[in-house]
Scaffold this motif. Sequence first.
Motif, short mmCIF file in Angstrom:
data_model
loop_
_atom_site.label_atom_id
_atom_site.label_comp_id
_atom_site.label_asym_id
_atom_site.label_seq_id
_atom_site.Cartn_x
_atom_site.Cartn_y
_atom_site.Cartn_z
N ILE A 1 -6.35 -6.64 20.07
CA ILE A 1 -6.58 -7.11 21.44
C ILE A 1 -6.50 -8.63 21.51
CG2 ILE A 1 -8.34 -7.32 23.26
CD1 ILE A 1 -9.28 -4.51 22.43
N VAL A 2 -6.99 -9.29 20.44
CA VAL A 2 -7.08 -10.76 20.45
C VAL A 2 -5.82 -11.43 19.91
CG1 VAL A 2 -8.38 -12.75 19.59
CG2 VAL A 2 -9.58 -10.65 20.22
N ILE A 3 -5.27 -10.93 18.81
CA ILE A 3 -4.20 -11.68 18.15
C ILE A 3 -2.92 -11.75 18.97
CG2 ILE A 3 -5.10 -11.15 15.86
CD1 ILE A 3 -2.87 -9.17 15.45
N PHE A 4 -2.74 -10.83 19.91
CA PHE A 4 -1.55 -10.90 20.74
C PHE A 4 -1.69 -11.94 21.85
CE2 PHE A 4 -0.83 -6.84 18.68
CZ PHE A 4 0.53 -6.89 18.44
N GLY A 5 -2.87 -12.59 21.90
CA GLY A 5 -3.07 -13.66 22.87
C GLY A 5 -2.87 -15.05 22.31
N GLY A 6 -2.55 -15.15 21.01
CA GLY A 6 -2.25 -16.44 20.41
C GLY A 6 -3.49 -17.26 20.10
N ILE A 7 -3.28 -18.52 19.72
CA ILE A 7 -4.35 -19.40 19.29
C ILE A 7 -5.36 -19.68 20.40
CG2 ILE A 7 -3.01 -21.49 19.82
CD1 ILE A 7 -5.64 -21.05 17.01
N TRP B 1 -7.59 -16.11 9.82
CA TRP B 1 -6.61 -15.98 8.75
C TRP B 1 -5.30 -15.38 9.24
CZ3 TRP B 1 -5.76 -17.48 3.83
CH2 TRP B 1 -6.82 -18.10 3.15
N PHE B 2 -5.38 -14.51 10.24
CA PHE B 2 -4.14 -14.00 10.82
C PHE B 2 -3.29 -15.15 11.35
CE2 PHE B 2 -2.40 -13.74 15.09
CZ PHE B 2 -1.21 -13.09 14.82
N TYR B 3 -3.94 -16.07 12.06
CA TYR B 3 -3.21 -17.20 12.64
C TYR B 3 -2.54 -18.02 11.54
CZ TYR B 3 -2.25 -21.54 15.12
OH TYR B 3 -1.62 -22.63 15.65
N CYS B 4 -3.26 -18.26 10.45
CA CYS B 4 -2.68 -19.03 9.34
C CYS B 4 -1.51 -18.30 8.71
CB CYS B 4 -3.75 -19.31 8.28
SG CYS B 4 -5.08 -20.40 8.86
N GLY B 5 -1.65 -16.98 8.54
CA GLY B 5 -0.56 -16.21 7.97
C GLY B 5 0.68 -16.21 8.85
N GLU B 6 0.47 -16.08 10.16
CA GLU B 6 1.61 -16.09 11.08
C GLU B 6 2.31 -17.44 11.09
OE1 GLU B 6 2.26 -14.10 15.34
OE2 GLU B 6 1.15 -15.99 15.47
N ARG C 1 2.10 -9.79 13.15
CA ARG C 1 0.99 -9.20 13.87
C ARG C 1 0.88 -7.71 13.57
NH1 ARG C 1 1.85 -12.34 19.74
NH2 ARG C 1 1.94 -14.42 18.81
N PHE C 2 2.00 -7.03 13.51
CA PHE C 2 2.01 -5.60 13.22
C PHE C 2 1.70 -5.34 11.75
CE2 PHE C 2 4.81 -6.37 16.85
CZ PHE C 2 4.27 -5.49 17.78
N ILE C 3 2.26 -6.17 10.87
CA ILE C 3 2.00 -6.01 9.43
C ILE C 3 0.51 -6.19 9.15
CG2 ILE C 3 2.43 -7.01 7.14
CD1 ILE C 3 5.20 -7.84 8.19
N TYR C 4 -0.08 -7.19 9.77
CA TYR C 4 -1.49 -7.52 9.55
C TYR C 4 -2.40 -6.39 10.03
CZ TYR C 4 -5.34 -10.89 9.01
OH TYR C 4 -6.47 -11.57 8.60
N LEU C 5 -2.08 -5.83 11.17
CA LEU C 5 -2.89 -4.74 11.71
C LEU C 5 -2.77 -3.49 10.85
CD1 LEU C 5 -2.25 -5.08 15.56
CD2 LEU C 5 -4.33 -5.67 14.30
N ALA D 1 -9.18 -2.57 13.60
CA ALA D 1 -7.79 -2.97 13.82
C ALA D 1 -7.48 -3.05 15.31
CB ALA D 1 -6.84 -2.00 13.13
N ALA D 2 -8.00 -2.11 16.08
CA ALA D 2 -7.78 -2.12 17.52
C ALA D 2 -8.41 -3.36 18.17
CB ALA D 2 -8.35 -0.85 18.15
N LEU D 3 -9.62 -3.71 17.73
CA LEU D 3 -10.30 -4.89 18.28
C LEU D 3 -9.59 -6.18 17.89
CD1 LEU D 3 -14.03 -3.88 17.63
CD2 LEU D 3 -12.84 -3.94 19.83
#
Length: 443
Positions: A189-195, A362-367, A383-387, A184-186
């Motif tokens: 780090i990435v998903i808060f940087g966007g596509i 899949w995170f990107y698609c969900g968001e 982003r928080f729900i997914y993590l 989740a931590a790894l």
Amino acid sequence: MNILENFNHLFTLFLVFPFIIGLGIYLTLKLRFIQFTGLKLSLSCLVRKNAQGAGNISRFEAVSTVLAGNFGTGNISGMAVAVATGGPGALVWMWVMAFFGAVIQYASCYLGVLYRKKTSEGEYVGGPMYYLKNGLGYKKLAIIFSVCTLFGALTVGNFAQINSIILPLEKIGGNPLYCSLGIAALVGIVIFGGIQRIAVLASYLVPFKALLYLGTALVIIVLHYERVVPAFELMFQSAFDWSSLIGGVTGAGVLRAMTTGFDRGLFATDAGTGIVPILQASARSENPVIDAISTLITPILVMIVCTTTGLVLILTGAWQQPGLQSTNMVTHAFSEGLGSSIGGYIVMISLVLFAYTTILAWFYCGEKALGFLIGSEKAKIFRFIYLLAIPIGSLVHVSLIWTLADISITFMLIPNLIGVLKLAHLVIRATDAHQATEVVENT
């Protein structure tokens, strides 16, 4: 549990299977077998100079992101589930699904770029929810698709990936909770940087993980080359032996192979589900047809990886070993195939990389699905729900995970297929115009 499995089996058999076959045949004929004729251009799109049109990421990064979503646990653990549930014949039906799924994916990617929009933050977003709403006026169906995509992101992109990683790590003494928190931590780090950050990471990791895993699988196949032909014979016999269909075990097995193959093919390639056009919509685009063609190569590459996994399971006899399921079956097969525990560790490393990039895609698609429902700014809460959901996937039973994932994909698939069917005339017209232009340019 059996109720869910039986429901999904019947739903695939009587709705998903005929819908994909029917729409796939129609588009294949109307688009003149573009799955074959467009492959050369699809390959060239990966190496040619980046398109200079509007968009957020390059075409190569977009395809890498698509493959990040495709090259997931469905290629590894999913093959173990497929062969254990549907027998070796499930692999053949996966090929059938991928062939027709590719042309449906082509159509949906064209529509995804055609109806995409630019957000207030300057990001291009698209996908089935946009062409269902803006192309057809089916707002309620667009909402249904978006809700199903959210559920799919949590089950397919999150739970199934984490669960498949945890199984082998737990076997060697890893604590499921601690391992899932680390992942989740790894991911965070990435998903808060966007596509952009997801795409850049995918463009580096996807080729590496594919070569590592595929290279090892090919070595095992070469070491057991004398069993390859009998393995293919077993696949086709299992897939098409209808001799005992009426009241017989073999016929029932064929039906199970068919539905399992389609479910696993959908899970592995995502062709027709609608997530590929969501990912592709961010690419810099000069021509929606070429953008759509650039994705034709992805189901082929995925099927190569899936087929090698299935072959290794059959060649080593791991699929018939009692007590083995999901990832543990594959790690056993690779260890047996190489005659060394190194094979199992290679699977673990590959699986972590496969699952990690799939979780991101899949995170990107969900968001983006949530952004369609409540707005892109508010959707950042996903982003928080997914993590927070990642540790849950490590605790749920493996069979329940895969059943929920299959149901999620099925309920995404139906609204998207309706949209593609209704707007197919736009895809056919644009493709004909593009092909006519190519003929003129080459004469």
